[in-house]
Scaffold this motif. Structure first.
Motif: not given
Length: 229
Positions: A72-73, A76-78, A81-82
């Motif tokens: 999920e982490l 659900n994040t771009p 950004v990661q």
């Protein structure tokens, strides 16, 4: 737009023949970095995906929760950004290079999607296969390794190959942390020569060649692995 195309200047950035043979230009050198990042991230993402898939299928509640949090982490994040988080936060802590940070980010990102492909491949095998193998005296570990996994691989390989195409395209983002892949090399050339359209189109064609080749491999594998009627 009355743009003056200068395609004749592009070959020098691809490479040239010298006394010792072919001398790669900056774009080909960047392509080599892109391929290295993609291959390394592919191998690592396969490992992450397998571990996460097995954790999702585990009987241990804690492993299932950890795997779910990871999925999920990441999903659900771009990706950008990661990439920034790992490069600016994790990388200084672990003292790893920007190349390693790029590989780790891509591996974590693609591994999350690969894990669902792997999990779907495993659970698609009928329960009777497990029961038959265990009734013959095989342990759960040997049943998975010698009976379930070989059958699941046939189902997993085509979508995993398609995921590899996405990995190659996503690798272009590593230029944002100054990894000298083909995109970063292209930006350098454009800053010096102002050949914006020519360089971007050349880079796009190189990516198209790689991804189209992988797509052909995917189609071939789907035909070879699909059950014959």
């Amino acid at each position: 737009m009355n743009y003056h195309w200068q395609w004749y200047r592009i070959p020098q950035y691809l490479g040239a023949m010298g006394d010792t043979g072919f001398i790669p230009g900056p774009l080909i050198q960047g392509l080599g970095v892109t391929i290295k990042i993609s291959v390394a991230a592919l191998l690592l993402s396969s490992l992450f995906g397998l571990v996460a898939a097995l954790a999702r299928l585990s009987n241990l509640f804690s492993l299932r929760v950890l795997a779910r949090i990871y999925l999920e982490l990441i999903r659900n994040t771009p990706l950008l950004v990661q990439l920034f988080f790992i490069y600016f936060v994790v990388s200084p802590t672990l003292n790893i290079s920007r190349f390693a940070a790029a590989v780790l980010t891509l591996a974590l990102f693609e591994g999350a999607y690969a894990s669902e492909i792997i999990r779907a491949g495993i659970i698609s095998i009928p329960q009777g296969q497990w029961e038959a193998a265990i009734s013959l005296g095989l342990s759960r570990h040997h049943t998975f390794r010698h009976v379930i996994l070989p059958q699941a691989i046939r189902i997993m390989l085509p979508p995993l190959t398609s995921q590899m195409v996405s990995l190659v395209k996503d690798s272009a983002l590593v230029s944002t942390i100054a990894v000298y892949d083909i995109t970063m090399r292209g930006q350098e050339i454009m800053a010096e020569t102002y050949l914006v359209f020519e360089i971007w189109l050349t880079i796009a064609l190189i990516y198209l060649g790689i991804t189209y080749t992988l797509s052909l491999v995917t189609r071939f594998m789907e035909k070879k692995l699909s059950p014959t009627p």
